[in-house]
Design a protein around this motif. Structure first.
Motif, PDB file in Angstrom:
ATOM      1  N   SER A 119       0.830  -1.201   0.000  1.00 16.34           N
ATOM      2  CA  SER A 119       0.000   0.000   0.000  1.00 16.34           C
ATOM      3  C   SER A 119       0.861   1.247   0.000  1.00 16.34           C
ATOM      4  CB  SER A 119      -0.917  -0.002   1.222  1.00 16.34           C
ATOM      5  OG  SER A 119      -0.155  -0.055   2.414  1.00 16.34           O
ATOM      6  N   ARG A 137      -0.606   1.965  -9.625  1.00  9.22           N
ATOM      7  CA  ARG A 137      -1.652   1.010 -10.031  1.00  9.22           C
ATOM      8  C   ARG A 137      -1.140   0.055 -11.093  1.00  9.22           C
ATOM      9  NH1 ARG A 137      -7.063   2.868  -8.462  1.00  9.22           N
ATOM     10  NH2 ARG A 137      -7.889   1.637 -10.165  1.00  9.22           N
ATOM     11  N   THR A 142      -1.775  -0.860  -4.054  1.00  8.97           N
ATOM     12  CA  THR A 142      -2.981  -0.177  -3.599  1.00  8.97           C
ATOM     13  C   THR A 142      -2.603   1.262  -3.257  1.00  8.97           C
ATOM     14  OG1 THR A 142      -3.874  -2.215  -2.689  1.00  8.97           O
ATOM     15  CG2 THR A 142      -4.796  -0.154  -1.832  1.00  8.97           C
ATOM     16  N   ASP A 157      -7.380   4.203  -4.899  1.00  6.94           N
ATOM     17  CA  ASP A 157      -8.293   3.201  -4.364  1.00  6.94           C
ATOM     18  C   ASP A 157      -9.152   3.793  -3.250  1.00  6.94           C
ATOM     19  OD1 ASP A 157      -7.476   0.418  -5.587  1.00  6.94           O
ATOM     20  OD2 ASP A 157      -5.636   1.529  -5.246  1.00  6.94           O
ATOM     21  N   ARG A 158      -8.621   4.837  -2.597  1.00  5.23           N
ATOM     22  CA  ARG A 158      -9.345   5.470  -1.485  1.00  5.23           C
ATOM     23  C   ARG A 158      -8.811   6.889  -1.388  1.00  5.23           C
ATOM     24  NH1 ARG A 158      -7.661   2.053   2.578  1.00  5.23           N
ATOM     25  NH2 ARG A 158      -6.707   3.696   3.817  1.00  5.23           N
TER      26      ARG A 158
END
Lengths: 293, 293
Positions: A119, A137, A142, A157-158
């Motif tokens: 991440s 990506r 992530t 992703d967030r």
């Protein structure tokens, strides 16, 4: 013919390129200025309507000298690709043990680590952060973003707002700071933030040195809470020869070189904006002087 | 319950994972085999219908022991991501001077090179090559492919057939070889190919050592025609301690580690194929034994 005033350490290159694009470069009185931020106030700004910065960060502009009516533009989209190459060179350089591999002169079957599935947090998810996210990506990483407004972005992703910086940083394997230098970002990256990353996380600062508490980076790298800290920008710059950062093996300082203003790129961006200026369309990359970016 | 025979250096791990997925692991008589290629012939293959390799390359299989009626599957899609991390770690490691930067303990404003806008040739544009191409495109690199058939592929800016290997390689900034070991690929990468790359090009071999003439790599790296050669695979393997490659500074040898078989990935691939096998659908990754991949 469009008249432009230029103030830059690379003034000759800019002048040559501008002339090639049909501009006239004048000493004073121009409505349009192309300048390195710290040199903006060296120009006659009495009649200025638009100032194009040659750098991504505009914090070196002396705003007290810039008329309220003038529009200042930065360079969104110009540095993202360069920054992404820098960031992933170090994330992969660490996981693949590239320095050790270059030095090794024997058969070594040690398996590399992988970034796929890890991440990555991008603190300051603007145009540069988005370019970094896009490459992340492609590597199967992530990617989580953090910026002033938490509006979703397809490259992340967030996305978190800056008020949620704790939730953003918790458990990240890599943290990349791409923050501009403003009053709000000063010292934003500190020991509390490092403590909630995964132990051994990588930290990369390609934003501005003032956004990070230097002594906290050094402590976190020494303790192993940060496995690697790559500081392209520092506070102060250049970092003095007797600064403690130089003595920490897992702190790498890269001399503010992660992205550089290539005159051909800057003038390319400027010329596209110039067409908008001439036709009265909104310019790209307008800086909000109350925010400072 | 599905019966599977296993032969692998990591047999215990595979057995544990297979049992978790509801398979029974048996010593002999199974229709289904999961095996490291060089260990396939150690098993009782009298009743075998399907052999799943645990490696990407199947050249170590003793085909004389494999019944003509048996299907052999490789692992397309499993190693591409790992290979892409390896390749770009070295391309970026070189352009960004990562080893020098890790060693430097002083402020250094030397600007890095960039891979955006450069050209990368992928020799052996199969599933691994396509994964490498995908990341190359994310970095703004022009990616050219070369494979048996020149059918266009959206991940490549241009595709050449192997007959056009000269047009493929001419003027490339980076060449990545991902070729399987077959009679046709033996020694395919030689001095003639290096000579038509751009001077100072990077060469990365993540395929098989036999596809490259080792002495030609060494000569090209010594002369500077190759700026960097990264050999994950060599001929022979391991490379003996007295081999001349060890003494060339811009030749990096990485001990056949660019991609490794992680049992959880392999069993994930196997289980999906198993569902196809059970329902009579075509398997994914079927090896053409006449081609050898």
């Amino acid at each position: 013919m469009t008249s432009v005033s230029v103030a830059s350490r690379r003034g000759d290159e800019y002048t040559r390129l501008l002339v090639r694009f049909g501009c006239e470069v004048v000493e004073s009185g121009a409505e349009i200025v192309l300048a390195d931020p710290h040199l903006v106030s060296s120009l006659d700004l009495s009649g200025v309507r638009w100032i194009q910065s040659t750098w991504a960060g505009v914090d070196a502009i002396d705003w007290s000298q810039v008329p309220e009516s003038a529009t200042v533009t930065g360079l969104p989209g110009v540095f993202g690709q360069q920054m992404a190459e820098f960031v992933f060179a170090y994330l992969l350089g660490r996981s693949q043990r590239v320095p050790e591999r270059f030095a090794a002169k024997s058969w070594d079957e040690t398996l590399p680590g992988l970034i796929a599935g890890s991440s990555l947090g991008v603190l300051g998810a603007g145009s540069i952060g988005t370019a970094i996210a896009r490459v992340g990506r492609a590597f199967g990483v992530t990617v989580v973003g953090c910026r002033r407004s938490a509006a979703a972005d397809q490259m992340f992703d967030r996305m978190h707002s800056i008020d949620e910086i704790g939730s953003f940083a918790k458990g990240l394997d890599h943290l990349v700071a791409v923050l501009p230098a403003t009053d709000e970002t000063r010292g934003l990256v500190d020991r509390r933030l490092f403590e909630i990353l995964n132990r051994g996380a990588s930290f990369v600062n390609v934003g501005r040195g003032s956004t990070v508490v230097m002594s906290d980076v050094i402590d976190a790298a020494r303790s192993g809470q940060l496995g690697l800290a790559v500081l392209d920008v520092t506070d102060p710059e250049p970092l003095p020869p007797d600064h403690p950062a130089w003595s920490v093996p897992n702190v790498v300082v890269t001399g503010h070189t992660a992205a550089h203003s290539r005159p051909e790129d800057i003038v390319g961006f400027f010329v596209e904006n110039l067409a908008r200026f001439a036709s009265g369309e909104p310019l790209v990359g307008v800086v909000d002087r109350t925010k400072g970016y």
